[in-house]
Design a protein around this motif. Structure first.
Motif, short mmCIF file in Angstrom:
data_model
loop_
_atom_site.label_atom_id
_atom_site.label_comp_id
_atom_site.label_asym_id
_atom_site.label_seq_id
_atom_site.Cartn_x
_atom_site.Cartn_y
_atom_site.Cartn_z
N VAL A 38 0.83 -1.20 0.00
CA VAL A 38 0.00 0.00 0.00
C VAL A 38 0.87 1.26 0.00
O VAL A 38 0.61 2.22 -0.73
N TRP A 39 1.91 1.24 0.79
CA TRP A 39 2.85 2.37 0.88
C TRP A 39 3.46 2.68 -0.49
O TRP A 39 3.42 3.83 -0.95
N VAL A 40 3.98 1.67 -1.16
CA VAL A 40 4.59 1.87 -2.47
C VAL A 40 3.57 2.45 -3.46
O VAL A 40 3.85 3.40 -4.18
N SER A 41 2.37 1.88 -3.47
CA SER A 41 1.36 2.36 -4.41
C SER A 41 0.95 3.80 -4.11
O SER A 41 0.79 4.61 -5.03
N GLU A 42 0.79 4.13 -2.84
CA GLU A 42 0.38 5.49 -2.48
C GLU A 42 1.44 6.51 -2.86
O GLU A 42 1.11 7.61 -3.33
N ILE A 43 2.71 6.18 -2.67
CA ILE A 43 3.77 7.10 -3.06
C ILE A 43 3.81 7.26 -4.57
O ILE A 43 3.95 8.37 -5.10
N MET A 115 3.78 6.95 14.14
CA MET A 115 5.04 6.33 13.74
C MET A 115 5.18 6.34 12.22
O MET A 115 6.27 6.54 11.68
N MET A 116 4.07 6.11 11.52
CA MET A 116 4.12 6.18 10.05
C MET A 116 4.60 7.54 9.59
O MET A 116 5.37 7.67 8.62
N MET A 117 4.14 8.59 10.28
CA MET A 117 4.47 9.96 9.87
C MET A 117 5.96 10.28 10.04
O MET A 117 6.44 11.28 9.51
N LYS A 118 6.69 9.45 10.75
CA LYS A 118 8.13 9.65 10.92
C LYS A 118 8.92 9.15 9.70
O LYS A 118 10.08 9.49 9.52
N ARG A 124 0.32 13.23 6.11
CA ARG A 124 -0.93 12.91 6.81
C ARG A 124 -1.87 12.08 5.95
O ARG A 124 -2.47 11.11 6.42
N SER A 125 -2.03 12.43 4.68
CA SER A 125 -2.97 11.72 3.82
C SER A 125 -2.47 10.31 3.49
O SER A 125 -3.24 9.35 3.50
N THR A 126 -1.18 10.19 3.18
CA THR A 126 -0.62 8.87 2.89
C THR A 126 -0.72 7.96 4.10
O THR A 126 -1.07 6.78 3.99
N ALA A 127 -0.40 8.50 5.28
CA ALA A 127 -0.53 7.71 6.51
C ALA A 127 -1.98 7.30 6.74
O ALA A 127 -2.27 6.19 7.19
N GLY A 128 -2.91 8.20 6.41
CA GLY A 128 -4.33 7.87 6.55
C GLY A 128 -4.74 6.73 5.64
O GLY A 128 -5.49 5.82 6.04
N ALA A 129 -4.25 6.74 4.40
CA ALA A 129 -4.58 5.69 3.44
C ALA A 129 -4.03 4.34 3.91
O ALA A 129 -4.73 3.32 3.87
#
Length: 347
Positions: A38-43, A115-118, A124-129
């Protein structure tokens, strides 16, 4: 309070019901709740359309299937795989983030929002997703598509890039979150913004049209307000294409500034006697001129760059500074800026 609760449920339920019939269900990153995927796709999806991202996502995940694989890779490998996707800082953030997770978080992607935000590149939006899709947490998102949906729905007339406007939209986004089905709701909101409520909206088939203020007041075409026009300055630079048979000489850009870490053409500012003289002095190469004073340009967020370049043939490949020679036939997969690739493909 009761009426407010009914309103929130109505918005979410309408979206979820619409998504079941009309949403996107077969995107490759939807097949897993793994936070790394999910992280890779969101970025990748930041400022890039889904259709463009799909092939890059497949290649990236095949090469780097785990956080550890990405962390262990050389930055050059990561940048090269990102070549053509643009906004290369995103790739460096992913690489830095993977190393942080391995070194500081025991190799496990954190489930806690703060912790994600670090992690570099996660806002904020990526961490929310990631929270919604991977951990079923009640967190809001506010990417460009969602800003457009909420601006129209609540008839927010101001440009969404203003801090006060963004704060208002975050308030709306959080107030509309459902207590269940958060992942489906989040995907539905993204999908609606990418399809029905796009820049050219399809209001007649939108599930929210009965309560959308912009639609009711016939203001959809005015919302969201465009970015205030600001004339950007133009900068100029000179570049040289140094060929040796079917190869061209490239140098690595410094990490800071534009195109950081990418391979590019030798470049000089201001006036120089001749390209041949400059190449002799700075590169130690004897060359013959093929063509000069060719033009190209590209635009960044804050300025436009006009490039004047010349093409020369080198008598040898023994340049006296760090460089590489790249075959013209391998330009497509190289980690070079889009405008440089465009210039070289003309060869």
């Amino acid at each position: 309070m009761a009426s407010s609760t009914r309103f929130v449920k109505s918005f979410a339920d309408l979206l979820i019901a619409w998504h079941a019939k009309s949403g996107r269900h077969h995107l490759p990153w939807q097949q897993s709740k793994d936070p790394y995927s999910v992280w890779v796709s969101e970025i990748m999806l930041q400022q890039t359309q889904v259709a463009t991202v799909i092939n890059y996502y497949h290649r990236f995940m095949k090469k780097f299937p785990t956080i550890k694989a990405l962390a262990d890779a050389d930055e050059e490998e990561v940048i090269q795989l990102w070549s053509g996707l643009g906004y290369y800082r995103r790739a460096r953030f992913l690489h830095e983030g993977a190393r942080m997770i391995m070194e500081e978080m025991e190799g496990v992607f954190p489930s806690h929002f703060d912790m994600m935000m670090k992690i570099p590149g996660i806002g904020r939006s990526t961490a929310g997703a990631i929270s919604a899709f991977s951990f079923n947490q009640k967190k809001a998102i506010l990417d460009g598509n969602v800003k457009r949906v909420l601006s129209r729905y609540f008839l927010v007339r101001e440009w969404t890039g203003l801090p006060k406007t963004e704060k208002k939209l975050w308030g709306y986004a959080e107030s509309l979150l459902p207590d269940k089905n958060i992942a489906t709701y989040t995907q539905a909101l993204m999908d609606l913004g990418a399809t029905e409520c796009s820049k050219k909206p399809l209001c007649e088939t939108c599930p929210l049209k009965k309560t959308c203020l912009a639609f009711q007041k016939n203001k959809v075409h005015l919302v969201p307000a465009p970015r205030p026009h600001k004339k950007i300055p133009t900068e100029t630079t000179h570049m040289v294409i140094i060929k040796h048979h079917d190869e061209v000489l490239l140098i690595k850009r410094p990490q800071g500034g534009i195109w950081g870490g990418l391979w590019s053409l030798p470049q000089y500012e201001g006036q120089s006697a001749t390209s041949k003289a400059w190449i002799k002095k700075h590169c130690g190469l004897e060359t013959s001129l093929i063509e000069k004073d060719l033009k190209a340009s590209t635009t960044f967020t804050h300025y436009k760059l006009d490039i004047t370049y010349s093409i020369l043939e080198a008598k040898s490949q023994r340049a006296k500074f760090p460089h590489t020679w790249l075959s013209i036939n391998t330009l497509e997969g190289a980690a070079i800026p889009a405008i440089i690739r465009k210039i070289l493909l003309k060869l």
